[in-house]
Design an enzyme around this catalytic site. Structure first.
Site, PDB file in Angstrom:
ATOM      1  N   LYS A   9     -13.311   9.278  26.735  1.00  0.00           N
ATOM      2  CA  LYS A   9     -12.683   9.470  28.036  1.00  0.00           C
ATOM      3  C   LYS A   9     -13.533   8.895  29.174  1.00  0.00           C
ATOM      4  CE  LYS A   9     -10.278  13.820  27.088  1.00  0.00           C
ATOM      5  NZ  LYS A   9     -10.406  15.250  27.411  1.00  0.00           N
ATOM      6  N   TYR A  49       0.344  12.564  27.022  1.00  0.00           N
ATOM      7  CA  TYR A  49       0.296  14.003  27.285  1.00  0.00           C
ATOM      8  C   TYR A  49       1.686  14.562  27.596  1.00  0.00           C
ATOM      9  CZ  TYR A  49      -4.762  13.285  27.609  1.00  0.00           C
ATOM     10  OH  TYR A  49      -6.070  12.973  27.337  1.00  0.00           O
ATOM     11  N   PHE A  57      -1.453  21.971  35.538  1.00  0.00           N
ATOM     12  CA  PHE A  57      -2.718  21.232  35.484  1.00  0.00           C
ATOM     13  C   PHE A  57      -2.538  19.747  35.230  1.00  0.00           C
ATOM     14  CE2 PHE A  57      -2.012  22.678  31.103  1.00  0.00           C
ATOM     15  CZ  PHE A  57      -2.185  21.501  30.390  1.00  0.00           C
ATOM     16  N   ARG A  85     -12.398  16.366  14.484  1.00  0.00           N
ATOM     17  CA  ARG A  85     -12.307  17.523  15.374  1.00  0.00           C
ATOM     18  C   ARG A  85     -13.506  18.456  15.178  1.00  0.00           C
ATOM     19  NH1 ARG A  85      -8.036  17.673  18.465  1.00  0.00           N
ATOM     20  NH2 ARG A  85      -7.918  19.933  18.658  1.00  0.00           N
ATOM     21  N   THR A  91     -12.979  22.669  22.484  1.00  0.00           N
ATOM     22  CA  THR A  91     -12.502  21.890  23.634  1.00  0.00           C
ATOM     23  C   THR A  91     -13.424  22.013  24.832  1.00  0.00           C
ATOM     24  OG1 THR A  91     -10.216  22.114  22.880  1.00  0.00           O
ATOM     25  CG2 THR A  91     -10.540  21.563  25.192  1.00  0.00           C
ATOM     26  N   ARG A 102     -19.393  17.709  21.845  1.00  0.00           N
ATOM     27  CA  ARG A 102     -19.195  18.434  23.102  1.00  0.00           C
ATOM     28  C   ARG A 102     -20.296  19.453  23.346  1.00  0.00           C
ATOM     29  NH1 ARG A 102     -12.887  19.002  21.766  1.00  0.00           N
ATOM     30  NH2 ARG A 102     -12.130  17.062  22.708  1.00  0.00           N
ATOM     31  N   ASN A 112     -14.653  16.699  28.796  1.00  0.00           N
ATOM     32  CA  ASN A 112     -15.251  17.017  27.505  1.00  0.00           C
ATOM     33  C   ASN A 112     -15.463  15.776  26.637  1.00  0.00           C
ATOM     34  OD1 ASN A 112     -12.642  16.458  26.723  1.00  0.00           O
ATOM     35  ND2 ASN A 112     -12.181  18.531  26.027  1.00  0.00           N
ATOM     36  N   HIS A 115     -11.209  12.666  23.302  1.00  0.00           N
ATOM     37  CA  HIS A 115      -9.933  13.190  22.814  1.00  0.00           C
ATOM     38  C   HIS A 115      -9.797  12.747  21.367  1.00  0.00           C
ATOM     39  CE1 HIS A 115      -5.659  13.884  22.216  1.00  0.00           C
ATOM     40  NE2 HIS A 115      -5.650  12.695  21.655  1.00  0.00           N
ATOM     41  N   GLU A 126       0.211   8.838  18.863  1.00  0.00           N
ATOM     42  CA  GLU A 126      -0.813   8.379  19.802  1.00  0.00           C
ATOM     43  C   GLU A 126      -1.331   6.985  19.443  1.00  0.00           C
ATOM     44  OE1 GLU A 126      -3.652  11.565  19.669  1.00  0.00           O
ATOM     45  OE2 GLU A 126      -2.398  12.881  20.893  1.00  0.00           O
TER      46      GLU A 126
END
Length: 151
Positions: A9, A49, A57, A85, A91, A102, A112, A115, A126
């Protein structure tokens, strides 16, 4: 074998952590089969998203993900979705265990760093957004030393 999408990100790119984070995936023996740096457009953000667009948000999420370049990667490996993951951690960087990406580098829920797709269905959807051209599959020369032949 599975394939998943991983996005480094804007906060990861801006903090110059790309190499450190990419090395975590490579050191785990996962194969990066596509990678590119790009600016996420508002349209791409809404597609990516889609389940969050109507949530309160979402505007700040879109503002963040479009604020600077991201690095998109298609990564292959055994159970790669769950493996990636686990490498990422919780998260929120504040709740992520030490030793996870993270946990080691993030102190935020939104910023964070990375993704990753959360299911095979999400990965398929995706990957089409970020890699409509497909990937460059190959066999790692070291594969015989990464896992047993029956795995």
């Amino acid at each position: 074998m599975q394939r998943t999408l991983v996005l480094l990100k804007p906060d990861c790119v801006q903090r110059a952590l790309m190499g450190k984070i990419i090395s975590r995936f490579e050191e785990k023996g996962l194969s990066i089969v596509a990678m590119k740096m790009l600016h996420v457009t508002p349209e791409m953000s809404r597609e990516h998203y889609a389940e969050h667009v109507e949530k309160p948000f979402y505007p700040s999420l879109e503002e963040f993900i479009t604020s600077a370049p991201v690095v998109a990667m298609a990564i292959d490996g055994l159970d790669v979705i769950s493996v990636v993951r686990e490498l990422l951690g919780a998260t929120s960087g504040l709740k992520a265990a030490a030793g996870t990406i993270r946990g080691d580098f993030s102190g935020s829920r939104q910023m964070n760093l990375v993704h990753a797709s959360d299911s095979p269905e999400s990965a398929t959807r995706e990957l089409k957004i970020y890699f409509p051209e497909g990937a460059c599959s190959y066999e790692q020369a070291s594969k015989d030393f990464l896992r047993a032949c029956d795995e």
